[in-house]
Design a protein around this motif. Sequence first.
Motif, PDB file in Angstrom:
ATOM      1  N   ALA A 421       0.827  -1.211   0.000  1.00 24.79           N
ATOM      2  CA  ALA A 421       0.000   0.000   0.000  1.00 24.79           C
ATOM      3  C   ALA A 421       0.858   1.258   0.000  1.00 24.79           C
ATOM      4  O   ALA A 421       0.551   2.241  -0.692  1.00 24.79           O
ATOM      5  CB  ALA A 421      -0.941  -0.009   1.199  1.00 24.79           C
ATOM      6  N   ASN A 422       1.935   1.266   0.752  1.00 24.39           N
ATOM      7  CA  ASN A 422       2.828   2.422   0.770  1.00 24.39           C
ATOM      8  C   ASN A 422       3.492   2.644  -0.582  1.00 24.39           C
ATOM      9  O   ASN A 422       3.644   3.784  -1.041  1.00 24.39           O
ATOM     10  CB  ASN A 422       3.898   2.242   1.856  1.00 24.39           C
ATOM     11  CG  ASN A 422       3.344   2.424   3.247  1.00 24.39           C
ATOM     12  OD1 ASN A 422       2.376   3.147   3.458  1.00 24.39           O
ATOM     13  ND2 ASN A 422       3.948   1.765   4.222  1.00 24.39           N
ATOM     14  N   ALA A 423       3.885   1.544  -1.248  1.00 21.02           N
ATOM     15  CA  ALA A 423       4.465   1.680  -2.579  1.00 21.02           C
ATOM     16  C   ALA A 423       3.435   2.222  -3.571  1.00 21.02           C
ATOM     17  O   ALA A 423       3.770   3.041  -4.442  1.00 21.02           O
ATOM     18  CB  ALA A 423       5.013   0.322  -3.048  1.00 21.02           C
ATOM     19  N   LEU A 424       2.187   1.800  -3.445  1.00 21.85           N
ATOM     20  CA  LEU A 424       1.145   2.287  -4.343  1.00 21.85           C
ATOM     21  C   LEU A 424       0.876   3.768  -4.124  1.00 21.85           C
ATOM     22  O   LEU A 424       0.617   4.512  -5.083  1.00 21.85           O
ATOM     23  CB  LEU A 424      -0.139   1.473  -4.168  1.00 21.85           C
ATOM     24  CG  LEU A 424      -0.066  -0.005  -4.531  1.00 21.85           C
ATOM     25  CD1 LEU A 424      -1.435  -0.662  -4.380  1.00 21.85           C
ATOM     26  CD2 LEU A 424       0.472  -0.217  -5.939  1.00 21.85           C
ATOM     27  N   VAL A 425       0.905   4.207  -2.876  1.00 16.99           N
ATOM     28  CA  VAL A 425       0.741   5.641  -2.591  1.00 16.99           C
ATOM     29  C   VAL A 425       1.846   6.436  -3.312  1.00 16.99           C
ATOM     30  O   VAL A 425       1.580   7.438  -3.980  1.00 16.99           O
ATOM     31  CB  VAL A 425       0.780   5.911  -1.084  1.00 16.99           C
ATOM     32  CG1 VAL A 425       0.921   7.416  -0.801  1.00 16.99           C
ATOM     33  CG2 VAL A 425      -0.487   5.394  -0.419  1.00 16.99           C
ATOM     34  N   ALA A 426       3.093   5.986  -3.160  1.00 19.09           N
ATOM     35  CA  ALA A 426       4.207   6.703  -3.782  1.00 19.09           C
ATOM     36  C   ALA A 426       4.069   6.721  -5.307  1.00 19.09           C
ATOM     37  O   ALA A 426       4.402   7.719  -5.952  1.00 19.09           O
ATOM     38  CB  ALA A 426       5.522   6.057  -3.373  1.00 19.09           C
ATOM     39  N   PHE A 427       3.582   5.636  -5.865  1.00 23.82           N
ATOM     40  CA  PHE A 427       3.363   5.595  -7.316  1.00 23.82           C
ATOM     41  C   PHE A 427       2.255   6.546  -7.754  1.00 23.82           C
ATOM     42  O   PHE A 427       2.405   7.307  -8.712  1.00 23.82           O
ATOM     43  CB  PHE A 427       3.015   4.154  -7.727  1.00 23.82           C
ATOM     44  CG  PHE A 427       2.468   4.026  -9.114  1.00 23.82           C
ATOM     45  CD1 PHE A 427       3.278   4.180 -10.232  1.00 23.82           C
ATOM     46  CD2 PHE A 427       1.117   3.739  -9.322  1.00 23.82           C
ATOM     47  CE1 PHE A 427       2.765   4.071 -11.517  1.00 23.82           C
ATOM     48  CE2 PHE A 427       0.600   3.620 -10.598  1.00 23.82           C
ATOM     49  CZ  PHE A 427       1.418   3.786 -11.704  1.00 23.82           C
ATOM     50  N   LEU A 428       1.125   6.524  -7.040  1.00 25.63           N
ATOM     51  CA  LEU A 428      -0.012   7.356  -7.438  1.00 25.63           C
ATOM     52  C   LEU A 428       0.212   8.842  -7.201  1.00 25.63           C
ATOM     53  O   LEU A 428      -0.363   9.681  -7.899  1.00 25.63           O
ATOM     54  CB  LEU A 428      -1.270   6.899  -6.689  1.00 25.63           C
ATOM     55  CG  LEU A 428      -1.861   5.557  -7.070  1.00 25.63           C
ATOM     56  CD1 LEU A 428      -3.057   5.231  -6.192  1.00 25.63           C
ATOM     57  CD2 LEU A 428      -2.263   5.508  -8.542  1.00 25.63           C
ATOM     58  N   GLU A 429       1.045   9.199  -6.226  1.00 25.32           N
ATOM     59  CA  GLU A 429       1.244  10.616  -5.912  1.00 25.32           C
ATOM     60  C   GLU A 429       2.400  11.218  -6.704  1.00 25.32           C
ATOM     61  O   GLU A 429       2.592  12.436  -6.664  1.00 25.32           O
ATOM     62  CB  GLU A 429       1.511  10.799  -4.422  1.00 25.32           C
ATOM     63  CG  GLU A 429       2.829  10.285  -3.942  1.00 25.32           C
ATOM     64  CD  GLU A 429       3.080  10.520  -2.450  1.00 25.32           C
ATOM     65  OE1 GLU A 429       2.278  11.218  -1.835  1.00 25.32           O
ATOM     66  OE2 GLU A 429       4.076   9.985  -1.939  1.00 25.32           O
ATOM     67  N   ALA A 430       3.165  10.400  -7.438  1.00 26.30           N
ATOM     68  CA  ALA A 430       4.364  10.900  -8.120  1.00 26.30           C
ATOM     69  C   ALA A 430       4.012  11.937  -9.191  1.00 26.30           C
ATOM     70  O   ALA A 430       3.001  11.809  -9.872  1.00 26.30           O
ATOM     71  CB  ALA A 430       5.101   9.743  -8.765  1.00 26.30           C
TER      72      ALA A 430
END
Length: 430
Positions: A421-430
Amino acid sequence: MSSPARFDRGHTDDLMTFLAASPSPYHAVANAAERLEKAGFRQVSETDAWDASAGGKFVLRGGATIAWYVPEGAAAHTPFRIVGAHTDSPNLRVKPLPDTGSQGWRQIAVEIYGGTLLNTWLDRDLGLAGRLTLTDGSERLVNVDRALLRVPQLAVHLDRQVNTDGLKLDKQRHMQPIWGLGEVQEGDLIAFLEEEEGLPAGSVAGWDLMVHSIEPPSYLGRDRELVAGPRMDNLISVHAGIAALAAVSAAGPLDHIPVLAAFDHEENGSQSDTGADGPLLGNVLERSVFARGGTYEDRARAFAGTVCLSSDTGHAVHPNYAERHDPSHHPRANGGPILKVNVNQRYATDGSGRAVFAAACERAGVPWQTFVSNNSMPCGTTIGPITAARHGIQTVDIGVAILSMHSARELCGADDPYLLANALVAFLEA
């Protein structure tokens, strides 16, 4: 932009709640909708005209949902960042004429859905869930979450070679669950469900029903560092995608449109109106472009700048079968999400996709691993190559490493869901 709060072990606790509440794809998307609405998203109908308003929106179709967040002032050619997942899991599904039986046993006729491990459904207490379609065209979710069904295994006394020659199960003869004693009566199962739901007799016109293990998810191990539960493939990714989309939509300005695409029917090839090989995702993305006044040129520009992380479970190295894995690629539980690679395009990842995923994990402070199949073993696949080929968008295959994939009850590291989930946040907010 401000960075969303990062997830911790509380995310895994919540995942277990989500797994237990989602015994079918229809329940999974209903629970997704409830969570999205709490995050400020609103459902839009595919039959209505869409407007150019900013904010979070989602569509529901059967066992699939597409959710997206349009930032204020987003141009028509704004690219998308997509997390792709699927809501279905291999299981046993009720046939059109469900009432059957033999030798004084009342049984339910089921069909095998997907590549399930048949033996894992034996001698378990099973419930029944799915959706009912009523004569007025409305739908009703149903979940009989108690010990209703059981697929009994043949006693060892009547199969003396089972522990030496292996268990051999015929999908037609050996997998029909029992649910009582007596004479078979046509219409019994649906009449039972009508009574369960407080519906008038004869009000159910159609059904999409499946069995599920009623044993709840649980932490496992001396230090509770593992989680055992049903439907991890692939509700881990659906749950993480919902959490990540809600987090980035609340965090601040974005220069792209974050999307969650949770499809049905991945386990049998994705070819349906709710599968990744259908038109649903493309229609939603295009309508979003056109609702903001875009042209076909804007659509082409948006798709050209779009990236999708196809998030599905993968194989953790098995301690009893390590030789089945590639000798230099041994993903481990709690080692972080895995990057899935196959040069024959069973996974869509390439070198540039690897860089996108590695950068997201670095920004999130999340460790990650790589999975590739043993050259002597066939490689599975997921929605990644379908998404890339159908829509012409860059796609990267990732996921959480688990054991017992396609079992009625699977196993993962307790840290891996929130690391994903943390990796997905970083991907979506980039």
